[in-house]
Design an enzyme around this catalytic site. Structure first.
Site, PDB file in Angstrom:
ATOM      1  N   ASN A   9      -7.605  29.403 -26.560  1.00  0.00           N
ATOM      2  CA  ASN A   9      -8.581  30.436 -26.922  1.00  0.00           C
ATOM      3  C   ASN A   9      -8.652  31.395 -25.752  1.00  0.00           C
ATOM      4  OD1 ASN A   9     -10.761  31.990 -27.553  1.00  0.00           O
ATOM      5  ND2 ASN A   9     -12.278  30.326 -27.521  1.00  0.00           N
ATOM      6  N   LYS A  11     -10.170  34.088 -25.478  1.00  0.00           N
ATOM      7  CA  LYS A  11     -11.481  34.775 -25.393  1.00  0.00           C
ATOM      8  C   LYS A  11     -11.269  36.272 -25.117  1.00  0.00           C
ATOM      9  CE  LYS A  11     -13.587  30.427 -24.154  1.00  0.00           C
ATOM     10  NZ  LYS A  11     -14.624  29.709 -23.450  1.00  0.00           N
ATOM     11  N   GLU A  97     -19.926  30.445 -27.954  1.00  0.00           N
ATOM     12  CA  GLU A  97     -20.246  31.787 -27.441  1.00  0.00           C
ATOM     13  C   GLU A  97     -20.713  32.701 -28.572  1.00  0.00           C
ATOM     14  OE1 GLU A  97     -16.514  32.069 -25.409  1.00  0.00           O
ATOM     15  OE2 GLU A  97     -17.249  30.480 -24.082  1.00  0.00           O
ATOM     16  N   GLU A 167     -16.932  20.962 -28.673  1.00  0.00           N
ATOM     17  CA  GLU A 167     -17.011  21.668 -27.398  1.00  0.00           C
ATOM     18  C   GLU A 167     -18.431  21.565 -26.853  1.00  0.00           C
ATOM     19  OE1 GLU A 167     -13.514  24.675 -27.118  1.00  0.00           O
ATOM     20  OE2 GLU A 167     -15.337  25.714 -27.656  1.00  0.00           O
ATOM     21  N   GLY A 173     -16.194  26.400 -19.511  1.00  0.00           N
ATOM     22  CA  GLY A 173     -16.086  27.343 -18.406  1.00  0.00           C
ATOM     23  C   GLY A 173     -16.838  26.923 -17.158  1.00  0.00           C
ATOM     24  N   SER A 213     -13.383  22.949 -20.330  1.00  0.00           N
ATOM     25  CA  SER A 213     -12.771  22.712 -19.011  1.00  0.00           C
ATOM     26  C   SER A 213     -11.557  21.787 -19.059  1.00  0.00           C
ATOM     27  CB  SER A 213     -13.818  22.187 -18.015  1.00  0.00           C
ATOM     28  OG  SER A 213     -14.828  23.162 -17.814  1.00  0.00           O
TER      29      SER A 213
HETATM   30  P1  13P Z   1     -12.763  26.502 -20.992  1.00  0.00           P
HETATM   31  O1  13P Z   1     -11.494  25.696 -21.200  1.00  0.00           O
HETATM   32  O2  13P Z   1     -12.544  27.731 -20.204  1.00  0.00           O
HETATM   33  O3  13P Z   1     -13.879  25.644 -20.478  1.00  0.00           O
HETATM   34  O4  13P Z   1     -13.216  27.009 -22.441  1.00  0.00           O
HETATM   35  C1  13P Z   1     -13.302  26.100 -23.483  1.00  0.00           C
HETATM   36  C2  13P Z   1     -13.515  26.828 -24.740  1.00  0.00           C
HETATM   37  O5  13P Z   1     -14.569  27.377 -24.980  1.00  0.00           O
HETATM   38  C3  13P Z   1     -12.394  26.895 -25.686  1.00  0.00           C
HETATM   39  O6  13P Z   1     -12.790  27.436 -26.899  1.00  0.00           O
END
Ligand code: 13P
Length: 251
Positions: A9, A11, A97, A167, A173, A213
Protein backbone atom coordinates in the site's frame (compact mmCIF):
# COMPACT_ATOMS: atom_id res chain seq x y z
CA UNK A 1 -4.27 -24.27 1.03
CA UNK A 2 -4.47 -20.51 1.12
CA UNK A 3 -1.82 -18.72 -0.95
CA UNK A 4 -0.06 -15.85 0.76
CA UNK A 5 -0.90 -12.41 -0.60
CA UNK A 6 1.74 -9.77 0.01
CA UNK A 7 0.48 -6.36 -1.06
CA UNK A 8 2.13 -2.97 -1.00
CA UNK A 9 0.00 0.00 0.00
CA UNK A 10 1.97 2.95 -1.30
CA UNK A 11 -0.45 5.41 0.36
CA UNK A 12 0.13 9.06 -0.71
CA UNK A 13 3.81 8.62 -1.54
CA UNK A 14 6.20 8.78 -4.50
CA UNK A 15 5.77 10.61 -7.81
CA UNK A 16 5.24 9.39 -11.36
CA UNK A 17 8.88 8.63 -12.14
CA UNK A 18 9.52 6.95 -8.78
CA UNK A 19 6.31 4.90 -9.02
CA UNK A 20 7.25 3.57 -12.45
CA UNK A 21 10.85 2.87 -11.41
CA UNK A 22 9.67 0.98 -8.33
CA UNK A 23 7.16 -1.00 -10.38
CA UNK A 24 9.73 -1.90 -13.05
CA UNK A 25 12.20 -2.93 -10.36
CA UNK A 26 9.65 -5.13 -8.63
CA UNK A 27 8.64 -6.74 -11.89
CA UNK A 28 12.23 -7.83 -12.44
CA UNK A 29 12.98 -8.75 -8.82
CA UNK A 30 9.81 -10.81 -8.35
CA UNK A 31 9.80 -12.60 -11.69
CA UNK A 32 10.70 -15.97 -10.19
CA UNK A 33 8.16 -15.84 -7.35
CA UNK A 34 5.49 -18.36 -8.21
CA UNK A 35 4.12 -19.54 -4.89
CA UNK A 36 3.06 -16.19 -3.41
CA UNK A 37 0.59 -13.62 -4.76
CA UNK A 38 2.03 -10.12 -4.93
CA UNK A 39 0.18 -6.84 -5.46
CA UNK A 40 0.92 -3.13 -5.47
CA UNK A 41 -1.57 -0.36 -4.73
CA UNK A 42 -0.22 2.99 -5.94
CA UNK A 43 -1.90 6.38 -5.49
CA UNK A 44 -4.89 6.68 -7.86
CA UNK A 45 -3.17 8.82 -10.49
CA UNK A 46 -0.28 6.36 -10.77
CA UNK A 47 -2.32 3.16 -10.94
CA UNK A 48 -2.41 3.17 -14.74
CA UNK A 49 1.30 3.90 -15.40
CA UNK A 50 2.25 1.32 -12.77
CA UNK A 51 -0.12 -1.14 -14.44
CA UNK A 52 1.66 -0.55 -17.74
CA UNK A 53 5.05 -1.00 -16.05
CA UNK A 54 4.09 -4.36 -14.51
CA UNK A 55 2.14 -5.66 -17.51
CA UNK A 56 2.82 -9.33 -18.17
CA UNK A 57 4.30 -9.85 -14.71
CA UNK A 58 3.13 -11.86 -11.72
CA UNK A 59 2.31 -8.67 -9.79
CA UNK A 60 -1.34 -7.76 -9.36
CA UNK A 61 -2.53 -4.17 -9.61
CA UNK A 62 -4.64 -2.56 -6.91
CA UNK A 63 -6.13 0.78 -5.94
CA UNK A 64 -6.42 2.32 -2.48
CA UNK A 65 -10.12 3.17 -2.65
CA UNK A 66 -13.13 3.25 -4.96
CA UNK A 67 -16.58 4.83 -4.92
CA UNK A 68 -19.72 2.69 -4.92
CA UNK A 69 -21.82 4.54 -7.50
CA UNK A 70 -21.49 3.43 -11.12
CA UNK A 71 -21.05 6.87 -12.69
CA UNK A 72 -22.30 10.43 -12.57
CA UNK A 73 -21.90 13.61 -10.57
CA UNK A 74 -19.51 12.48 -7.82
CA UNK A 75 -16.68 14.98 -8.05
CA UNK A 76 -13.31 13.53 -7.17
CA UNK A 77 -14.45 9.93 -7.06
CA UNK A 78 -13.42 6.90 -9.13
CA UNK A 79 -15.68 4.00 -10.12
CA UNK A 80 -15.12 0.26 -10.12
CA UNK A 81 -15.46 0.26 -13.94
CA UNK A 82 -12.66 2.81 -14.19
CA UNK A 83 -10.38 0.64 -12.07
CA UNK A 84 -11.19 -2.44 -14.14
CA UNK A 85 -10.62 -0.41 -17.29
CA UNK A 86 -6.98 0.17 -16.34
CA UNK A 87 -6.30 -3.38 -15.24
CA UNK A 88 -6.98 -3.31 -11.51
CA UNK A 89 -7.67 -6.52 -9.69
CA UNK A 90 -7.64 -5.41 -6.05
CA UNK A 91 -8.97 -2.46 -4.12
CA UNK A 92 -8.13 -1.62 -0.51
CA UNK A 93 -11.28 -0.57 1.38
CA UNK A 94 -11.86 0.67 4.89
CA UNK A 95 -8.21 1.41 5.62
CA UNK A 96 -7.87 2.91 9.09
CA UNK A 97 -6.57 6.14 7.57
CA UNK A 98 -9.84 6.43 5.67
CA UNK A 99 -11.90 5.40 8.69
CA UNK A 100 -10.18 7.77 11.11
CA UNK A 101 -8.78 10.68 9.06
CA UNK A 102 -11.47 10.80 6.38
CA UNK A 103 -14.25 9.65 8.72
CA UNK A 104 -15.52 6.82 6.54
CA UNK A 105 -18.26 4.84 8.23
CA UNK A 106 -18.64 1.07 8.06
CA UNK A 107 -21.90 1.74 6.17
CA UNK A 108 -20.05 3.61 3.40
CA UNK A 109 -17.30 0.99 3.38
CA UNK A 110 -19.96 -1.69 3.06
CA UNK A 111 -21.42 0.00 -0.02
CA UNK A 112 -17.93 0.10 -1.54
CA UNK A 113 -17.25 -3.57 -0.70
CA UNK A 114 -20.51 -4.65 -2.33
CA UNK A 115 -19.84 -2.50 -5.42
CA UNK A 116 -16.31 -3.88 -5.74
CA UNK A 117 -17.51 -7.49 -5.47
CA UNK A 118 -20.35 -6.96 -7.91
CA UNK A 119 -17.87 -5.49 -10.39
CA UNK A 120 -15.42 -8.39 -10.00
CA UNK A 121 -12.72 -6.56 -8.03
CA UNK A 122 -11.15 -8.22 -4.99
CA UNK A 123 -11.65 -6.03 -1.95
CA UNK A 124 -8.92 -5.94 0.66
CA UNK A 125 -11.06 -4.96 3.63
CA UNK A 126 -9.11 -3.48 6.54
CA UNK A 127 -10.16 -3.82 10.16
CA UNK A 128 -8.28 -2.99 13.33
CA UNK A 129 -8.44 -1.49 16.76
CA UNK A 130 -6.97 1.71 18.21
CA UNK A 131 -4.41 1.45 21.03
CA UNK A 132 -7.02 2.75 23.50
CA UNK A 133 -9.41 0.01 22.39
CA UNK A 134 -6.78 -2.70 22.81
CA UNK A 135 -5.91 -1.35 26.26
CA UNK A 136 -9.59 -1.31 27.19
CA UNK A 137 -9.85 -5.00 26.19
CA UNK A 138 -12.40 -4.40 23.43
CA UNK A 139 -10.32 -5.46 20.40
CA UNK A 140 -12.61 -8.38 19.63
CA UNK A 141 -15.76 -6.24 19.83
CA UNK A 142 -14.25 -3.55 17.60
CA UNK A 143 -13.24 -6.07 14.95
CA UNK A 144 -16.68 -7.71 15.08
CA UNK A 145 -18.39 -4.36 14.67
CA UNK A 146 -16.20 -3.36 11.72
CA UNK A 147 -16.56 -6.82 10.16
CA UNK A 148 -20.34 -6.96 10.41
CA UNK A 149 -20.77 -3.32 9.44
CA UNK A 150 -18.54 -3.57 6.39
CA UNK A 151 -19.75 -6.93 5.10
CA UNK A 152 -23.51 -6.81 5.30
CA UNK A 153 -25.26 -8.01 2.12
CA UNK A 154 -22.18 -9.97 1.07
CA UNK A 155 -23.10 -13.54 0.10
CA UNK A 156 -21.08 -16.58 1.13
CA UNK A 157 -19.92 -17.04 -2.46
CA UNK A 158 -18.78 -13.41 -2.61
CA UNK A 159 -17.15 -13.65 0.79
CA UNK A 160 -14.73 -16.27 -0.52
CA UNK A 161 -13.18 -13.56 -2.70
CA UNK A 162 -12.79 -10.98 0.07
CA UNK A 163 -9.35 -10.47 1.58
CA UNK A 164 -9.38 -9.20 5.16
CA UNK A 165 -6.43 -7.15 6.38
CA UNK A 166 -6.05 -6.99 10.14
CA UNK A 167 -4.26 -3.72 10.78
CA UNK A 168 -4.02 -2.71 14.43
CA UNK A 169 -4.01 1.08 14.22
CA UNK A 170 -1.29 1.34 16.90
CA UNK A 171 1.06 -0.64 14.66
CA UNK A 172 0.57 1.39 11.48
CA UNK A 173 3.56 3.54 10.64
CA UNK A 174 4.73 3.44 14.25
CA UNK A 175 7.42 0.77 14.00
CA UNK A 176 5.49 -1.02 16.77
CA UNK A 177 4.61 -4.33 15.14
CA UNK A 178 2.16 -6.76 16.73
CA UNK A 179 3.86 -9.88 18.04
CA UNK A 180 3.19 -13.03 16.01
CA UNK A 181 1.06 -14.24 18.93
CA UNK A 182 -1.00 -11.02 19.06
CA UNK A 183 -1.58 -11.19 15.31
CA UNK A 184 -2.49 -14.89 15.38
CA UNK A 185 -4.96 -14.38 18.23
CA UNK A 186 -6.91 -11.75 16.30
CA UNK A 187 -6.63 -13.62 12.98
CA UNK A 188 -7.95 -16.76 14.65
CA UNK A 189 -10.85 -14.69 16.04
CA UNK A 190 -11.59 -13.27 12.59
CA UNK A 191 -11.60 -16.76 11.09
CA UNK A 192 -14.02 -17.93 13.78
CA UNK A 193 -16.22 -14.96 13.00
CA UNK A 194 -16.23 -15.87 9.30
CA UNK A 195 -17.22 -19.42 10.31
CA UNK A 196 -20.05 -18.06 12.47
CA UNK A 197 -21.38 -15.85 9.70
CA UNK A 198 -20.63 -17.87 6.55
CA UNK A 199 -19.65 -21.42 7.58
CA UNK A 200 -16.37 -23.28 7.69
CA UNK A 201 -16.03 -23.85 3.96
CA UNK A 202 -15.89 -20.09 3.42
CA UNK A 203 -13.71 -19.43 6.48
CA UNK A 204 -11.15 -21.93 5.22
CA UNK A 205 -10.53 -20.03 1.99
CA UNK A 206 -10.68 -16.38 3.06
CA UNK A 207 -7.23 -14.84 3.26
CA UNK A 208 -6.46 -12.71 6.30
CA UNK A 209 -3.45 -10.43 5.93
CA UNK A 210 -1.61 -8.70 8.74
CA UNK A 211 -0.61 -5.05 8.35
CA UNK A 212 1.27 -2.64 10.60
CA UNK A 213 5.03 -1.99 10.51
CA UNK A 214 5.76 -5.17 8.56
CA UNK A 215 9.42 -5.38 7.52
CA UNK A 216 11.74 -8.12 6.31
CA UNK A 217 13.04 -8.50 9.87
CA UNK A 218 9.66 -9.26 11.46
CA UNK A 219 7.55 -10.61 8.58
CA UNK A 220 8.59 -14.25 8.60
CA UNK A 221 7.55 -15.05 12.17
CA UNK A 222 4.16 -13.39 11.66
CA UNK A 223 3.57 -14.97 8.25
CA UNK A 224 4.36 -18.44 9.56
CA UNK A 225 1.36 -18.31 11.90
CA UNK A 226 -1.42 -20.60 10.68
CA UNK A 227 -4.11 -17.93 10.33
CA UNK A 228 -1.91 -15.26 8.76
CA UNK A 229 -2.21 -15.42 4.98
CA UNK A 230 -0.15 -12.48 3.87
CA UNK A 231 0.77 -8.92 4.65
CA UNK A 232 -0.43 -5.45 3.73
CA UNK A 233 2.74 -3.41 3.75
CA UNK A 234 3.02 0.38 3.93
CA UNK A 235 6.44 1.96 4.41
CA UNK A 236 8.45 -1.12 3.51
CA UNK A 237 6.66 -1.46 0.16
CA UNK A 238 8.22 1.77 -1.12
CA UNK A 239 11.69 0.28 -1.64
CA UNK A 240 12.42 -2.75 -3.80
CA UNK A 241 14.84 -4.36 -1.35
CA UNK A 242 12.58 -3.87 1.65
CA UNK A 243 9.50 -5.26 -0.11
CA UNK A 244 11.37 -8.13 -1.73
CA UNK A 245 12.98 -8.90 1.62
CA UNK A 246 9.52 -9.62 3.03
CA UNK A 247 8.62 -11.80 0.05
CA UNK A 248 11.92 -13.66 -0.10
CA UNK A 249 11.88 -14.21 3.65
CA UNK A 250 8.83 -16.43 3.44
CA UNK A 251 9.27 -17.91 -0.01
P1 13P B 1 3.12 0.52 7.62
O1 13P B 1 3.65 -0.78 7.05
O2 13P B 1 3.84 1.71 7.11
O3 13P B 1 3.03 0.47 9.12
O4 13P B 1 1.62 0.67 7.09
C1 13P B 1 0.74 -0.39 7.22
C2 13P B 1 -0.48 -0.10 6.47
O5 13P B 1 -1.27 0.74 6.84
C3 13P B 1 -0.71 -0.85 5.23
O6 13P B 1 -1.98 -0.63 4.73
Amino acid sequence: MRRLLIAGNWKMNLNLAKSVTLAEGLKEAAKNVTDIDIAVCPPAVYVQPVGIAIAGSNIGLGAQDVYFEKEGAFTGEISTAMLLDIGCKYVILGHSERRHILHESSELINQKVVAALNAGLTPILCVGELLSEREAGVTDAVIRRQFDGSLSNVSAEQMKKVVIAYEPVWAIGTGKVATPEQAEEVHDGIRSLITERYGKEVADVVRIQYGGSVKAENAKDILLKPNVDGALVGGASLKIDAFMGIINGVK
